[in-house]
Scaffold this motif. Sequence first.
Motif, PDB file in Angstrom:
ATOM      1  N   GLU A 149      -0.741  13.976  -8.912  1.00 19.75           N
ATOM      2  CA  GLU A 149      -0.589  13.144  -7.713  1.00 19.75           C
ATOM      3  C   GLU A 149       0.835  12.600  -7.566  1.00 19.75           C
ATOM      4  O   GLU A 149       1.065  11.398  -7.475  1.00 19.75           O
TER       5      GLU A 149
ATOM      6  N   LYS B  97       1.443  17.334   3.449  1.00 19.12           N
ATOM      7  CA  LYS B  97       2.402  16.281   3.801  1.00 19.12           C
ATOM      8  C   LYS B  97       3.013  15.638   2.549  1.00 19.12           C
ATOM      9  O   LYS B  97       3.176  14.425   2.448  1.00 19.12           O
ATOM     10  N   VAL B  98       3.365  16.518   1.607  1.00 21.42           N
ATOM     11  CA  VAL B  98       4.083  16.110   0.403  1.00 21.42           C
ATOM     12  C   VAL B  98       5.524  16.589   0.549  1.00 21.42           C
ATOM     13  O   VAL B  98       5.753  17.791   0.729  1.00 21.42           O
TER      14      VAL B  98
ATOM     15  N   LYS C  49       0.848  -1.175   0.000  1.00 19.19           N
ATOM     16  CA  LYS C  49       0.000   0.000   0.000  1.00 19.19           C
ATOM     17  C   LYS C  49       0.891   1.235   0.000  1.00 19.19           C
ATOM     18  O   LYS C  49       1.730   1.396   0.874  1.00 19.19           O
ATOM     19  N   TYR C  50       0.715   2.081  -0.981  1.00 13.60           N
ATOM     20  CA  TYR C  50       1.607   3.226  -1.136  1.00 13.60           C
ATOM     21  C   TYR C  50       0.832   4.534  -1.087  1.00 13.60           C
ATOM     22  O   TYR C  50      -0.374   4.581  -1.307  1.00 13.60           O
ATOM     23  N   ASP C  51       1.578   5.614  -0.824  1.00 19.24           N
ATOM     24  CA  ASP C  51       1.008   6.942  -0.954  1.00 19.24           C
ATOM     25  C   ASP C  51       0.801   7.246  -2.437  1.00 19.24           C
ATOM     26  O   ASP C  51       1.402   6.594  -3.299  1.00 19.24           O
TER      27      ASP C  51
ATOM     28  N   LEU D 231       4.419  11.799  -5.741  1.00 15.88           N
ATOM     29  CA  LEU D 231       4.809  11.348  -4.407  1.00 15.88           C
ATOM     30  C   LEU D 231       5.515  12.464  -3.649  1.00 15.88           C
ATOM     31  O   LEU D 231       5.346  12.616  -2.443  1.00 15.88           O
TER      32      LEU D 231
END
Length: 312
Positions: free
Chosen positions: A104, A128-129, A28-30, A106
């Motif tokens: 989008e 929070k990027v 599961k990734y951002d 990361l």
Amino acid sequence: MRGTFLNLTAAAALAMALSVSAAAAQKKYDPGATDTEIKVGQTVPLSGPASAYATIGKAQAAYMRMINEQGGINGRKINLIQYDDAYSPPKTVEQVRKLVESDEVLLTFQIIGTAPNAAVQKYLNVKKVPQLFAATGAAKFTDPKHYPWTMGFNPSYFVEGRIYGQYILKEHPNAKVGVLYQNDDLGKDYLNGLKAGLGDKAAKMIVAETSYELSEPTIDSQILRIRDAGADLIFSAATPKQAAQAIKKIAELGWHPVHILDINASSVGAVMKPAGLEASKGVISVGYVKDPADPSMKDDPGAQRYHAFMAK
């Protein structure tokens, strides 16, 4: 170009950082990360008053392609998305929002410039990027307490300015100093660092301080004010376009002050050649990386790899 070589180093650091992250990642990734891709965003001044820095973004894009050709990061390819912000903070905001909310990504990587990074720092931290390796040495980008998602890259402008102040005290203790500075955190950090280096002699030695806005077509009037104030040493805390203009105007005036130039504007290709190599003789600056254009570097293994990369 010195700045290009420096930023290739930053790209290598990015590869290392992503490698560590990818190795520890779960299924599961951002947003911006999958089993096959790492999506990275960047704004670059491909146009506008700081377009000399476009070569940095172009070299970084080529470096990412090389990494991908070599298999990427633990099997993941880097998808670098670059947008032109013309070194204009409002445009940076627009483009970074697009990178985060539409593309989008990361993380953002090496957004170029102090003012552009400042314009999106709060937004990226709220989202929070990661604002990774922001291409600026301004003090506000090394504040993990308030901006934990921001990591600066360039050495401190304040410290660099202080080094120049200490150099002036040692080599030109009776100088009358004029300061040309960009009216943003870059220029102000340099000015404050210079004053710290001069210490209690700053008020007496600095005879002129004059700023410029990036939107101004020339800085001729600022150079005239510094000369007319009686300065015999000028410190330019500038970006390439204005630094080249300063060198050229000083030569046209037949004025011969000691000229100290900040590292952001010390490129031979982007500053000295446009200003005139003859006019640029004697300019003083600092460096902290190998200069691949330096003949003494021709047998250096790192410089040789750089030249092979650039040739391809």
